[in-house]
Scaffold this active site. Structure first.
Site, short mmCIF file in Angstrom:
data_model
loop_
_atom_site.label_atom_id
_atom_site.label_comp_id
_atom_site.label_asym_id
_atom_site.label_seq_id
_atom_site.Cartn_x
_atom_site.Cartn_y
_atom_site.Cartn_z
N TYR A 186 4.15 -8.97 1.71
CA TYR A 186 4.97 -8.63 2.88
C TYR A 186 4.10 -8.34 4.11
O TYR A 186 3.24 -7.47 4.09
CB TYR A 186 5.78 -7.40 2.53
CG TYR A 186 7.04 -7.17 3.33
CD1 TYR A 186 8.16 -7.97 3.16
CD2 TYR A 186 7.14 -6.12 4.23
CE1 TYR A 186 9.33 -7.74 3.85
CE2 TYR A 186 8.31 -5.86 4.93
CZ TYR A 186 9.41 -6.68 4.73
OH TYR A 186 10.57 -6.43 5.41
N SER A 189 3.80 -9.02 -5.06
CA SER A 189 4.78 -8.26 -4.27
C SER A 189 5.81 -9.21 -3.67
O SER A 189 6.52 -9.89 -4.40
CB SER A 189 4.06 -7.42 -3.20
OG SER A 189 4.95 -6.51 -2.61
N GLN A 190 5.90 -9.33 -2.34
CA GLN A 190 6.80 -10.32 -1.77
C GLN A 190 6.50 -11.70 -2.33
O GLN A 190 7.41 -12.47 -2.66
CB GLN A 190 6.68 -10.36 -0.25
CG GLN A 190 7.47 -11.49 0.39
CD GLN A 190 7.23 -11.62 1.89
OE1 GLN A 190 8.08 -11.26 2.69
NE2 GLN A 190 6.06 -12.12 2.27
N ASP A 225 4.65 2.54 -9.60
CA ASP A 225 4.90 1.79 -8.37
C ASP A 225 6.24 2.20 -7.76
O ASP A 225 7.30 1.86 -8.28
CB ASP A 225 4.91 0.29 -8.71
CG ASP A 225 5.03 -0.61 -7.51
OD1 ASP A 225 5.27 -0.12 -6.39
OD2 ASP A 225 4.90 -1.84 -7.69
N HIS A 261 1.50 0.41 -6.38
CA HIS A 261 1.83 -0.97 -6.03
C HIS A 261 0.61 -1.89 -5.97
O HIS A 261 0.77 -3.11 -5.93
CB HIS A 261 2.59 -1.00 -4.71
CG HIS A 261 3.25 -2.32 -4.44
ND1 HIS A 261 4.06 -2.97 -5.36
CD2 HIS A 261 3.18 -3.16 -3.35
CE1 HIS A 261 4.48 -4.11 -4.86
NE2 HIS A 261 3.96 -4.26 -3.65
#
Length: 326
Positions: free
Chosen positions: A92, A187-188, A273, A307
């Site tokens: 992101y 992630s994204q 996370d 994360h």
């Protein structure tokens, strides 16, 4: 940060019912049909990096709406194809940066395409180079609520389509084996990877690392961290739009895409996370391949990480795991 989500043994069997729209497949079939009606307009221009063992190319292809999407393609130098390939998607706010930053997969023997994410690239890293010509209505700063009132207008409809076209672009290259294309992202990028896993049949492998964009309702109920917090912030102002918002997001949920996947998968999850809570990752993992038969899947668990997840440890795991696949 202590454990805050479900107990580890509960996560392993967590299979929530999600609100999947009846026209999910029709929506995406129409979306991709429209995108593929436009020529890819694939262009590769070799760039000089000073590196002797890889060749790098500045790539442009037509994504959603025919919009130009940038990417870097890096391949082993002086190696004849057809080669396997890895298409990678970004986290992101980041952009494709510089080609010298992304060398692991080419050095492992793959053609590597790193897709720039439209409209992003100015929050971390060395920058992005792809605009987003489409606008949206009122939104919280970030990307998650852009077009939140209508799935046809949502930002991630455009991004997921771009990602499918990135795979199309790589499969069209003469030096790539089109049956040996894997997708990966963190992630994204992991959420985009899951979207592609459900939209593109016949992938060699799927590698979502601490994926975002899964089980939105659960995420907003148990974490206030951004980016899921963008949804909370939006609904705190637009108080009467709860069902409309979650209806839009139901067309974009990694859990639904995961159910439709048919390729071997290696996930990762970090149990501390708060950005992408473990239960949202397991919702996708436990549903992965549900519509197929005998799908190979595994998940690497990082019990004490947030994360950041496994970082280079996970990349090392991915390289070794991918090499074992037939």
């Amino acid at each position: 940060m202590p454990l805050f989500d479900l107990a580890p043994e509960a996560l392993e069997t967590y299979l929530p019912q999600i609100d999947e729209p009846d026209d999910f497949d029709a929506f995406w079939s129409q979306t991709l049909g429209e995108a593929r009606s436009v020529d890819l307009e694939l262009r590769l221009e070799q760039v000089e990096t000073g590196l002797a063992l890889v060749h790098s190319y500045d790539v442009t292809f037509a994504g959603f709406g025919g919009h130009p999407i940038k990417a870097w393609l890096t391949r082993p130098a002086d190696v004849t194809g057809p080669l396997p390939a890895v298409v990678q998607f970004l986290g992101y706010g980041g952009g494709r940066g510089l080609p010298v930053e992304h060398l692991a997969w080419a050095n492992a023997g793959y053609v590597h395409l790193l897709m720039d994410t439209r409209g992003q690239g100015s929050r971390w890293g060395a920058g992005g180079h792809t605009g987003d010509p489409a606008g949206s209505g009122p939104a919280v700063p970030g990307y998650l609520t852009r077009g939140i009132g209508d799935p046809a207008e949502h930002y991630y409809r455009r991004v997921f389509t771009d990602a499918v076209r990135a795979v199309d672009a790589v499969r069209s290259l003469d030096d790539v084996d089109p049956t040996a294309v894997a997708v990966a992202g963190t992630s994204q990028g992991g959420g985009i990877t899951l979207a592609v896993s459900g939209l593109v049949p016949g992938l060699r492998a799927v590698m979502p690392d601490v994926p975002f964009l899964c089980h939105y309702r659960r995420a907003t109920e148990i974490t206030g961290a951004m980016p899921y917090g963008e949804i909370t912030q939006y609904l705190a102002v637009h108080r009467g739009e709860v069902e409309r918002v979650f209806r839009t997001l139901s067309y974009l949920d990694g859990v639904s895409f995961a159910r439709r996947a048919d390729a071997p998968a290696l996930f990762s999850v970090a149990l501390m996370d708060t950005t992408c809570p473990p239960s949202t990752v397991y919702a996708a993992y436990n549903n992965y391949g549900a519509r197929a038969s005998d799908v190979v899947k595994d998940i690497e668990v990082y019990p004490f990480n947030q994360h950041e997840g496994g970082q280079a440890h996970q990349l090392t795991r991915q390289i070794g795991w991918l090499a074992t696949l037939p």
